[in-house]
Scaffold this active site. Structure first.
Site, mmCIF file in Angstrom:
data_model
loop_
_atom_site.group_PDB
_atom_site.id
_atom_site.type_symbol
_atom_site.label_atom_id
_atom_site.label_comp_id
_atom_site.label_asym_id
_atom_site.label_seq_id
_atom_site.Cartn_x
_atom_site.Cartn_y
_atom_site.Cartn_z
ATOM 1 N N GLU A 222 -22.474 -0.983 -37.486
ATOM 2 C CA GLU A 222 -22.251 -0.125 -36.226
ATOM 3 C C GLU A 222 -22.973 -0.074 -34.810
ATOM 4 O O GLU A 222 -23.373 0.896 -34.425
ATOM 5 C CB GLU A 222 -22.265 1.337 -36.578
ATOM 6 C CG GLU A 222 -21.080 1.602 -37.709
ATOM 7 C CD GLU A 222 -20.843 3.244 -38.152
ATOM 8 O OE1 GLU A 222 -19.822 3.531 -38.255
ATOM 9 O OE2 GLU A 222 -22.136 3.763 -38.528
HETATM 10 C C1 ACM Z 1 -21.491 2.905 -42.639
HETATM 11 O O1 ACM Z 1 -20.763 3.578 -43.272
HETATM 12 N N1 ACM Z 1 -21.833 2.531 -41.316
HETATM 13 C C2 ACM Z 1 -21.982 1.504 -43.473
#
Ligand code: ACM
Length: 668
Positions: A279
């Site tokens: 992310e």
């Molecule tokens: C995640 O849930 N960002 C690994």
């Protein structure tokens, strides 16, 4: 036959023993004592031929818990002795957990059934992730989690230690990390050693995660020079994805990471080291002209290429310290060396793809405990289903999986209820054969395991009444309990939308008391199913349902005064109203069914329409009884059809109609 467990119960060890095995035997004896009320002593001089349980362990096994550990064991129980055989101490630990699960009783007393078990895990990597970054968990909570893990044969604690919202490890090299990034809530290095040792005692590896280059805001509070954007930075308070990311173009950043990882490798002896990698939205990179120039100079076509450059640099550092790199599936890039591990969370595809490319892989998609799905949903996700399309050499790369307890909305008071008992079914999925998929039998065994987990100090059941008393400011929590029984927290990422919250918001509301996979859903569904299955005896089966509906109906009479003396419950007012009405509708419906007289179409439509609004979450919880009640209403309305259809066809028609009317699940 049975092997009695009576006051003469003795354990003896043959061949190999050590302090770890002796401590585990001692813990087993205390648990057996707790359950039976009998007193058991362990005398190392006890004659092995006389022992009720003979532990024949061959070897210590690995000094540092390892993916290569042999965890197999056999357990043979005859009328006068149980023999637990294992090549390693960890195998013996696994076998003792099975032994504890086998304890049963009848009118003659306690016993173990005579069984012959040959057991070993299907997957070598069977993990649970806990997230101390978003909400700090005291060492005691981590330890009891490890005890629960050992009981269900998990063997990896994936410890997510740093986040935008908190940096939780003491760093002596870079003290501003924990001093400025944690609100004072961090683990000292001594505590880290203590937890790692505690895990080792239970045959559990500890894989630390230091998420980078994103999810790093808390690092930047003390060391803004690591960031790609201008500071100053503050500890993150909100959930969600942050723009902040490390600057991958600066050599000082890698020197910092090297020095930091070097320090952390002294705390975490495991061969694997998790660098996160998930992310990173690239916004800070895009906004920084220097980073853009670097990308151009290196010929990187996008931020993914830049992040791969970063990953390579970090991989070099990890290799230097003798560690294998683990990262979330964003790190997947076919030209990275093959000795990294990919943890798939966004979809199964990345798992299959990385196994095909020759990377060891673990699955977490489908095992996110924070999404609040029922245990059955997780149970039926297989890391390596029969139709995976992988050949044998590719399938070997599927090492297992991890259940993930992300920490946005859990604290020490509530986390047990989100992890347990549900994650036990994930542990079984990773240990047992693919073919073990009977959901009803899973739930039967899960409720037995849930009780056994409590003897380890886990609070997944007991925290409820404590929190209800605090909510109600009273010992009289009956009506609140009645409401709580039939609701669940909202699913997926819905929490925090209706009731904006941050990491500083207390986790003490009704939703925190509500548990995922509320047992009432299955119980109520079974009651309705039972009634509709026996079309000639509505009267007979209606008694218990009527009683329940009356209970629901009655909550309204006490809720108003309770809310007045406890404003934190104000948000539950519409829920109490709805529950009272659900009870009233239920009672009316039962009357129609028992009388054998269908209600008017207007009545039917009015009730079904009202159920639609009752199905919408309120106070961030949702009723778990709506779809079954809908069936009951439709059944009453379709009473006249019983003349034309077989009872089985009638029932299945009702179920089909009711299912069509169920609320559509919320989007991802
Ligand atoms: C995640 O849930 N960002 C690994």
């Amino acid at each position: 036959g049975l092997l009695p467990i009576d006051p003469s119960f003795k354990v003896a060890v043959k061949d190999y023993t050590d302090a770890r095995l002796e401590a585990a035997i001692s813990r087993m004896l205390r648990r057996l004592e707790g359950r039976t009320g009998l007193e058991f002593t362990r005398d190392p001089a006890d004659d092995s031929t006389q022992a009720t349980l003979l532990v024949q362990c061959q070897n210590a096994g690995k000094t540092i818990p390892s993916v290569d550990e042999d965890e197999s064991y056999s357990l043979q129980v005859s009328a006068n002795q149980a023999v637990l055989n294992s090549p390693t101490v960890v195998g013996a630990l696994r076998g003792m957990e099975t032994f504890l699960q086998l304890l049963d009783a009848d009118s003659k007393g306690y016993h173990i059934p005579q069984v012959n078990i040959q057991d070993k895990p299907r997957f070598v990597w069977r993990g649970l992730l806990i997230d101390s970054g978003r909400h700090f968990l005291p060492v005691e909570a981590v330890k009891r989690t490890l005890d629960g893990m050992a009981a269900v044969k998990f063997n990896v604690l994936h410890w997510h230690l740093t986040e935008d919202q908190g940096f939780r490890v003491e760093s002596r090299k870079f003290p501003k990390l924990h001093q400025m990034g944690s609100d004072g809530l961090y683990y000292t290095q001594d505590q880290m050693h203590e937890v790692v040792a505690y895990a080792r005692e239970r045959g559990i590896r500890v894989v630390p995660e230091f998420d980078m280059p994103g999810h790093t805001t808390s690092w930047f509070v003390g060391y803004p020079e690591l960031a790609s954007g201008p500071g100053p930075f503050q500890i993150g308070r909100k959930a969600g994805i942050y723009d902040n990311a490390m600057d991958p173009t600066r050599e000082e950043v890698y020197r910092f990471i090297e020095s930091f990882i070097g320090e952390m490798t002294t705390l975490f002896p495991d061969a694997y080291f998790h660098i996160g990698g998930d992310e990173n939205n690239g916004k800070q990179w895009d906004a920084n002209p220097k980073i853009q120039a670097f990308k151009k100079e290196k010929g990187f076509k996008d931020n993914h290429a830049l992040q791969t450059y970063f990953n390579r640099r970090v991989l070099q550092i990890l290799t230097k310290f003798g560690k294998k790199m683990v990262g979330w599936d964003e790190i997947l890039q076919p030209d990275l060396p093959k000795d990294i591990v990919v943890q798939s969370w966004r979809g199964r595809d990345s798992l299959i793809q990385s196994a095909k490319l020759g990377y060891d892989s673990i699955l977490s998609k489908g095992y996110y405990l924070d999404l609040m799905f029922p245990a059955a949903d997780h149970y039926l996700v297989d890391p390596l289903p029969a139709d995976s399309g992988l050949d044998d050499s590719q399938a070997k790369h599927i090492m297992g999986g991890e259940a993930c307890m992300w920490g946005e909305w859990v604290g020490p008071e509530t986390i047990d209820s989100r992890i347990w008992p549900r994650s036990a079914v994930v542990a079984e999925r990773f240990w047992s054969p693919r073919t073990v998929t009977d959901v009803d039998d899973m739930y039967r065994r899960l409720s037995a395991i849930s009780i056994q987990l409590e003897e380890l100090g886990l609070t997944h059941e007991t925290y409820v009444t404590k929190m209800l008393r605090r909510l109600a400011r009273s010992n009289d929590v009956e009506s609140l309990q009645t409401l709580l029984n039939v609701v669940e927290p909202v699913k997926k990422y819905e929490r925090g939308k209706e009731h904006p919250s941050t990491m500083l918001t207390p986790l003490t509301r009704l939703i925190d008391t509500a548990r995922p996979d509320a047992p009432a859903r299955r119980k109520f569904a079974a009651m309705v199913d039972h009634l509709l299955s026996d079309t000639w005896n509505f009267q007979e089966h209606s008694g218990s349902l009527s009683l329940l509906f009356k209970q629901w109906h009655n909550v309204h009479s006490v809720s108003a005064s309770m809310i007045d003396q406890s404003p934190i419950l104000r948000e539950a007012e519409p829920l109490f109203k709805d529950l009272a009405k659900l009870g009233a509708i239920g009672l009316e419906t039962i009357n129609y069914l028992v009388a054998g007289v269908p209600p008017s179409p207007e009545w039917r439509n009015e009730q079904l329409q009202w159920l639609e609004q009752a199905e919408n979450p309120k106070a961030e919880v949702e009723f778990v009884v709506i779809s079954s009640l809908r069936q009951l209403i439709i059944a009453a309305a379709e009473l006249s059809q019983l003349k034309n259809l077989s009872p089985a066809d009638w029932k299945s028609q009702i179920e089909t109609t009711a299912t069509k009317l169920n609320r559509k699940p919320v989007g991802d």
